[in-house]
Scaffold this active site. Sequence first.
Site, PDB file in Angstrom:
ATOM      1  N   LYS A   6     -14.581   8.343  -4.692  1.00 51.20           N
ATOM      2  CA  LYS A   6     -15.884   8.633  -4.078  1.00 51.20           C
ATOM      3  C   LYS A   6     -16.395  10.000  -4.507  1.00 51.20           C
ATOM      4  O   LYS A   6     -17.585  10.182  -4.789  1.00 51.20           O
ATOM      5  CB  LYS A   6     -15.775   8.585  -2.547  1.00 51.20           C
ATOM      6  CG  LYS A   6     -15.376   7.228  -1.987  1.00 51.20           C
ATOM      7  CD  LYS A   6     -15.054   7.347  -0.489  1.00 51.20           C
ATOM      8  CE  LYS A   6     -14.234   6.179   0.000  1.00 51.20           C
ATOM      9  NZ  LYS A   6     -13.615   6.450   1.333  1.00 51.20           N
ATOM     10  N   THR A  59      -8.733   6.529  -2.498  1.00 59.77           N
ATOM     11  CA  THR A  59     -10.074   6.086  -2.845  1.00 59.77           C
ATOM     12  C   THR A  59     -11.061   7.230  -2.633  1.00 59.77           C
ATOM     13  O   THR A  59     -12.135   7.236  -3.242  1.00 59.77           O
ATOM     14  CB  THR A  59     -10.515   4.878  -2.003  1.00 59.77           C
ATOM     15  OG1 THR A  59     -10.267   5.166  -0.623  1.00 59.77           O
ATOM     16  CG2 THR A  59      -9.786   3.615  -2.421  1.00 59.77           C
ATOM     17  N   ARG A  91      -6.907  11.612   5.893  1.00 57.70           N
ATOM     18  CA  ARG A  91      -5.984  11.762   7.018  1.00 57.70           C
ATOM     19  C   ARG A  91      -5.063  12.958   6.785  1.00 57.70           C
ATOM     20  O   ARG A  91      -4.696  13.270   5.648  1.00 57.70           O
ATOM     21  CB  ARG A  91      -5.162  10.479   7.195  1.00 57.70           C
ATOM     22  CG  ARG A  91      -5.974   9.320   7.764  1.00 57.70           C
ATOM     23  CD  ARG A  91      -6.502   9.637   9.164  1.00 57.70           C
ATOM     24  NE  ARG A  91      -5.444   9.714  10.131  1.00 57.70           N
ATOM     25  CZ  ARG A  91      -5.117   8.718  10.973  1.00 57.70           C
ATOM     26  NH1 ARG A  91      -5.806   7.597  10.973  1.00 57.70           N
ATOM     27  NH2 ARG A  91      -4.133   8.861  11.826  1.00 57.70           N
ATOM     28  N   LYS A 118       0.079  14.425   1.817  1.00 58.75           N
ATOM     29  CA  LYS A 118      -1.223  14.727   1.202  1.00 58.75           C
ATOM     30  C   LYS A 118      -1.395  16.228   0.961  1.00 58.75           C
ATOM     31  O   LYS A 118      -2.315  16.652   0.273  1.00 58.75           O
ATOM     32  CB  LYS A 118      -2.356  14.176   2.074  1.00 58.75           C
ATOM     33  CG  LYS A 118      -2.414  12.632   2.098  1.00 58.75           C
ATOM     34  CD  LYS A 118      -3.538  12.152   3.005  1.00 58.75           C
ATOM     35  CE  LYS A 118      -3.632  10.641   3.117  1.00 58.75           C
ATOM     36  NZ  LYS A 118      -4.394  10.013   2.005  1.00 58.75           N
ATOM     37  N   HIS A 128       0.788  -1.222   0.000  1.00 57.46           N
ATOM     38  CA  HIS A 128       0.000   0.000   0.000  1.00 57.46           C
ATOM     39  C   HIS A 128       0.819   1.271   0.000  1.00 57.46           C
ATOM     40  O   HIS A 128       0.247   2.363   0.043  1.00 57.46           O
ATOM     41  CB  HIS A 128      -0.931   0.032   1.223  1.00 57.46           C
ATOM     42  CG  HIS A 128      -2.110  -0.884   1.103  1.00 57.46           C
ATOM     43  ND1 HIS A 128      -3.308  -0.485   0.566  1.00 57.46           N
ATOM     44  CD2 HIS A 128      -2.265  -2.192   1.430  1.00 57.46           C
ATOM     45  CE1 HIS A 128      -4.159  -1.492   0.577  1.00 57.46           C
ATOM     46  NE2 HIS A 128      -3.544  -2.542   1.096  1.00 57.46           N
TER      47      HIS A 128
HETATM   48  C1  LIG Z   1     -12.346   6.895   1.636  1.00 57.52           C
HETATM   49  C2  LIG Z   1     -11.945   7.172   3.017  1.00 57.52           C
HETATM   50  C3  LIG Z   1     -10.596   7.403   3.332  1.00 57.52           C
HETATM   51  C4  LIG Z   1      -9.504   7.403   2.278  1.00 57.52           C
HETATM   52  O1  LIG Z   1      -9.422   8.697   1.701  1.00 57.52           O
HETATM   53  P1  LIG Z   1      -8.189   9.126   0.775  1.00 57.52           P
HETATM   54  O2  LIG Z   1      -8.614  10.450   0.232  1.00 57.52           O
HETATM   55  O3  LIG Z   1      -8.071   8.100  -0.296  1.00 57.52           O
HETATM   56  O4  LIG Z   1      -6.991   9.222   1.637  1.00 57.52           O
HETATM   57  C5  LIG Z   1     -10.261   7.671   4.637  1.00 57.52           C
HETATM   58  N1  LIG Z   1     -11.200   7.724   5.617  1.00 57.52           N
HETATM   59  C6  LIG Z   1     -12.510   7.530   5.346  1.00 57.52           C
HETATM   60  C7  LIG Z   1     -13.494   7.621   6.459  1.00 57.52           C
HETATM   61  C8  LIG Z   1     -12.928   7.243   4.050  1.00 57.52           C
HETATM   62  O5  LIG Z   1     -14.227   7.037   3.811  1.00 57.52           O
END
Ligand SMILES: *Cc1c(COP(=O)(O)O)cnc(C)c1O
Length: 833
Positions: A680, A676, A569, A574, A377
């Site tokens: 979304k 991810t 996070r 990031k 990862h």
């Molecule tokens: C999707 C998700 C993440 C991952 O988010 P990234 O933008 O890919 O770092 C982290 N926490 C929650 C609660 C999520 O739903």
Amino acid sequence: MATTAKSKQKKTEISEAAHDAEDFLLEQLPIPQALRNHLMFSIGKSNSWATPRDWYQTTAYTVRDHLMGRWVKTRDAYRDANTKRVYYLSLEFLIGRMLSNAALNLGIAPELSEGLQEIGQKLEGLSELESDAALGNGGLGRLAACFVDSMATMDIPATGYGIRYDYGMFKQTIENGQQVENPDNWLRYQNIWEVQRPEHTCEVKFYGRVVHVHTEHGIEPHWVDTEAVVAMPYDVPIPGYGTQTVNNLRLWSAKATNEFDLAHFNEGNYEKSVEGRHSAETISQVLYPNDSSASGKELRLKQQYFFVTASIQDILHRFTNYNADWDSLPEKVAIQLNDTHPAIAVAEMMYQLVDHYHLQWERAWKLVTGVFAYTNHTLMPEALETWSVDLFSTLLPRHLEIIYEINHRFLQMVNQHFPGDTDLLSRVSIIDETHGRRVRMAHLAVVGSHTVNGVAALHSELLKTTLFADFNKIYPGKLTNVTNGITPRRWLNQANPLLTELLTKHIGSGFQKELSLIANIEPMAENKAFRAAFREVKAANKQRLADKILQKTGVILNASALFDVQIKRIHEYKRQLLNVLHVITLYNRIRSGKAQGQAPRVVIFAGKAAPGYWLAKQIIRLINDVASIVNNDPAVGDQLKVVFYPNYEVSAAEILFPGADLSEQISTAGTEASGTGNMKMALNGALTIGTLDGANVEIKEEVGDDNIFIFGLTTPEVAQAKADGYNPWDYYHGNAELKQVIDMIGNGFFSVEEPGRYQAIVDTLLHKGDQYLLLADYAAYVATQEKVAALYLDQEAWSRKAILNVARMAKFSSDRTIGEYAKNIWKVSAFSG
Ligand SMILES: *Cc1c(COP(=O)(O)O)cnc(C)c1O
């Protein structure tokens, strides 16, 4: 194992008899009546005394009734067919709430809403009384949760294995602008979604020493004088969508071997008698709140071994119950390691097969490497797990011996293929001899697996050329890619019922199970009335978010502003800080009258910082300090607002994603393995501003260059800049706006009562080399944000692109991801009765 066939026959007879009974049980009462029954018989109340929580529990029991029969039938069917199973080992499952998701997947959501309405209750309100199952940190844990949903939906015979933490991810509150961590006591009220299975407890051993004993099998290593703990399983049903399949998630909880020490109790020493119990049960007490960094703590290694040995014992018991020939293990069992956290499983299975079941080493090793696959990862060095040999030899002395033997044979093989390359041997060794002696868990995972995958195309390429370049040479073809995905059930249907309804009206509901059908909405991007309807949905979701923000932060928002959202996070890579630099730039432009004619903007942040990650916590504080200046400056008014939404978790995400116009995916190129959240957002109709990092690259390929805002250095350009001696001061002196922004942070403009508060932030950007190249990307980011702002003024053009984003997200369904794992890695297909 001669008796197994007989016992198998007997079990089959029993299960056939049971099937008839189960068919009867599958018939359900009408929902209003089931609700009334549960209120009476499960809660023990009448309508007049029932609290909202009683109604939540009543509703959960009612939904659970619909799960139970399918769960039993699924398990029996897998067993009777003796089918190949997938076991997904993960230290984290970030599931969130289960009630609405279970109702949706079971196909009873409309009936349930109506039934509740009939007795004067509302499903949405009751759902919110459920605590999130927050048994994970972020993306990695949420991925595991999306995967179990997809595996059940696709009828893949699969079991998730993890830990039932007493306390999940901490609850974040913001006090005086700063993150405060509060314990997540999610099991305070009864958890209706789990069933304890005491008949499947396992013993877990730690410490002790290895002695070599003469036995009928020759000289054998025995692990003795150990301390034992019991692993108690709790099973959680995972219903698929649009199928009868309900898979199992088995979470282990640590219990002391004895309730308490009777000797001490009888001496009248009550304290001492419960001491051991406490220390045993500490193992599953709390989730480590570190994201993308290794902790190195003994308790963490104990957690890893605890859940791994329990799961491997469980898997091997199940195998030996129904199979007589060890060599068929890889035809019956596929185990996926979610990162290196469960990598000790490679040594544990060798321990079980060789020490316990007396298989020859070579035969056992062939089985192990036929069973395991490993998902990497991250490329970031601070996330790569290593354990000191000293700790290992204290906690798991026999496993260390086994790792030495694995390593010895592996290095011999390497030496045969690449004779005399001692540098190569030391680079790939499972034991790192250069930083004190340490066990490299990633190397153990690679050597013990038949397949290793990265989580996005770019990431997997980088694995082959950087972190695992040597392994790619030693094991050609072992490294592969499986791009991550998200479940559309939770992230579209459940999070965004209004968009789901609009889509369903035009293209039917098939896209929920088969996301490729969402492409059928694409022509509607050219339809003016549809664009207006799409905007109405977005407006309603933004208002829903604005209401929540008002309730949580007291900030009043204009929901027609551009909602610019970065939720994930908090981590330097990031680059939330780059976003802050842009916010302050906008603020300065507004104050100096240089932002005329721009769309009003609301910049929303959410995310937790690891409690020990001081700089990340400073970034949270800076966001809140900037928010308090900007939001209260009358010169700014509605043109700019800044919000920090507290306690980012799955249930918060379900409100935040649908309310976003702009998706911030701005990590330094080469640092975010996949992401991810990016998927979304786009699925919910936000446009992305992002770097060519992780899955952004593939999102760009899918949506097209015209429908995404890409900026910044590419991965090779980042490497080149660093090789060329990147100097952030050049950018600071070369850009007056940037200099002004950094100077304001540094001289206390946002922290008047403590002007030096953010010196450390300025230091990372200037004096410490700006590791993540924020300054190098600043100008391009600001220029790209100007294009975003300009496009937002043209609502028709914006909506058109947003609709195309939604229509082109098919690839990012976790069903597609799971389909690839199943076909290419696990070699399993959908189970058909
Ligand atoms: C999707 C998700 C993440 C991952 O988010 P990234 O933008 O890919 O770092 C982290 N926490 C929650 C609660 C999520 O739903």
